[in-house]
Design a protein around this motif. Structure first.
Motif, mmCIF file in Angstrom:
data_model
loop_
_atom_site.group_PDB
_atom_site.id
_atom_site.type_symbol
_atom_site.label_atom_id
_atom_site.label_comp_id
_atom_site.label_asym_id
_atom_site.label_seq_id
_atom_site.Cartn_x
_atom_site.Cartn_y
_atom_site.Cartn_z
ATOM 1 N N SER A 7 33.068 69.488 44.236
ATOM 2 C CA SER A 7 32.022 68.502 43.931
ATOM 3 C C SER A 7 30.861 68.762 44.895
ATOM 4 O O SER A 7 31.013 69.463 45.901
ATOM 5 N N PRO A 8 29.700 68.185 44.621
ATOM 6 C CA PRO A 8 28.578 68.367 45.553
ATOM 7 C C PRO A 8 28.914 67.948 46.987
ATOM 8 O O PRO A 8 28.555 68.632 47.937
ATOM 9 N N ASP A 9 29.621 66.837 47.144
ATOM 10 C CA ASP A 9 29.994 66.392 48.495
ATOM 11 C C ASP A 9 30.995 67.337 49.137
ATOM 12 O O ASP A 9 30.924 67.602 50.336
ATOM 13 N N GLU A 10 31.937 67.863 48.351
ATOM 14 C CA GLU A 10 32.904 68.822 48.887
ATOM 15 C C GLU A 10 32.197 70.102 49.332
ATOM 16 O O GLU A 10 32.536 70.682 50.359
ATOM 17 N N LEU A 11 31.189 70.515 48.563
ATOM 18 C CA LEU A 11 30.415 71.705 48.934
ATOM 19 C C LEU A 11 29.660 71.460 50.231
ATOM 20 O O LEU A 11 29.691 72.286 51.145
ATOM 21 N N ARG A 12 28.990 70.319 50.335
ATOM 22 C CA ARG A 12 28.256 69.997 51.567
ATOM 23 C C ARG A 12 29.182 69.976 52.774
ATOM 24 O O ARG A 12 28.845 70.498 53.832
ATOM 25 N N THR A 13 30.358 69.369 52.610
ATOM 26 C CA THR A 13 31.315 69.288 53.710
ATOM 27 C C THR A 13 31.814 70.673 54.100
ATOM 28 O O THR A 13 31.889 71.001 55.285
ATOM 29 N N ALA A 14 32.140 71.498 53.115
ATOM 30 C CA ALA A 14 32.629 72.852 53.388
ATOM 31 C C ALA A 14 31.566 73.673 54.113
ATOM 32 O O ALA A 14 31.866 74.408 55.057
ATOM 33 N N VAL A 15 30.320 73.541 53.701
ATOM 34 C CA VAL A 15 29.230 74.286 54.345
ATOM 35 C C VAL A 15 29.016 73.755 55.758
ATOM 36 O O VAL A 15 28.886 74.527 56.709
ATOM 37 N N ALA A 16 28.991 72.443 55.935
ATOM 38 C CA ALA A 16 28.766 71.851 57.260
ATOM 39 C C ALA A 16 29.862 72.242 58.242
ATOM 40 O O ALA A 16 29.598 72.477 59.417
ATOM 41 N N ARG A 17 31.100 72.334 57.756
ATOM 42 C CA ARG A 17 32.229 72.686 58.619
ATOM 43 C C ARG A 17 32.495 74.183 58.670
ATOM 44 O O ARG A 17 33.434 74.617 59.321
ATOM 45 N N GLU A 18 31.665 74.936 57.959
ATOM 46 C CA GLU A 18 31.814 76.393 57.875
ATOM 47 C C GLU A 18 33.225 76.765 57.421
ATOM 48 O O GLU A 18 33.857 77.675 57.950
ATOM 49 N N ASP A 19 33.713 76.055 56.414
ATOM 50 C CA ASP A 19 35.057 76.236 55.869
ATOM 51 C C ASP A 19 35.031 77.351 54.824
ATOM 52 O O ASP A 19 34.952 77.098 53.618
ATOM 53 N N LEU A 20 35.110 78.590 55.297
ATOM 54 C CA LEU A 20 35.042 79.739 54.401
ATOM 55 C C LEU A 20 36.235 79.784 53.454
ATOM 56 O O LEU A 20 36.089 80.198 52.296
ATOM 57 N N ALA A 21 37.398 79.354 53.917
ATOM 58 C CA ALA A 21 38.586 79.356 53.067
ATOM 59 C C ALA A 21 38.371 78.462 51.843
ATOM 60 O O ALA A 21 38.749 78.819 50.729
ATOM 61 N N ARG A 22 37.768 77.329 52.060
ATOM 62 C CA ARG A 22 37.495 76.394 50.948
ATOM 63 C C ARG A 22 36.473 76.994 49.982
ATOM 64 O O ARG A 22 36.613 76.887 48.770
ATOM 65 N N LEU A 23 35.442 77.621 50.511
ATOM 66 C CA LEU A 23 34.404 78.205 49.662
ATOM 67 C C LEU A 23 34.917 79.393 48.858
ATOM 68 O O LEU A 23 34.456 79.636 47.750
ATOM 69 N N THR A 24 35.874 80.140 49.400
ATOM 70 C CA THR A 24 36.393 81.307 48.680
ATOM 71 C C THR A 24 37.303 80.910 47.522
ATOM 72 O O THR A 24 37.696 81.771 46.741
ATOM 73 N N LYS A 25 37.623 79.642 47.367
ATOM 74 C CA LYS A 25 38.398 79.187 46.216
ATOM 75 C C LYS A 25 37.558 79.156 44.947
ATOM 76 O O LYS A 25 38.078 79.054 43.854
#
Length: 69
Positions: A7-25
């Motif tokens: 979701s947009p909020d999940e994307l913002r959170t992943a980017v803010a936390r630099e969660d590359l594992a989440r983004l690679t999903k």
């Protein structure tokens, strides 16, 4: 119809936390692409609605008051 992975909020959170594992999903996004997304968007995306660490506590329309001032 495309499937929504983040979701947009999940994307913002992943980017803010630099969660590359989440983004690679996200299909088509690898580790390099996720790193690039973080690099390019970290300062451009606003805080996630549920992200207390980056949230603006000045009120719901706090930025509007700043702009009007």
């Amino acid at each position: 119809m495309p499937t929504v992975v983040l979701s947009p909020d999940e994307l913002r959170t992943a980017v803010a936390r630099e969660d590359l594992a989440r983004l690679t999903k996200v299909p088509g996004i690898g580790r390099k692409g996720a790193g690039r997304i973080v690099l390019e968007l970290k300062d451009r995306l606003g805080p996630a609605t549920g992200d207390a660490a980056g949230a603006d506590v000045s009120g719901e329309d706090g930025w509007r008051g700043s702009v009007l001032a």
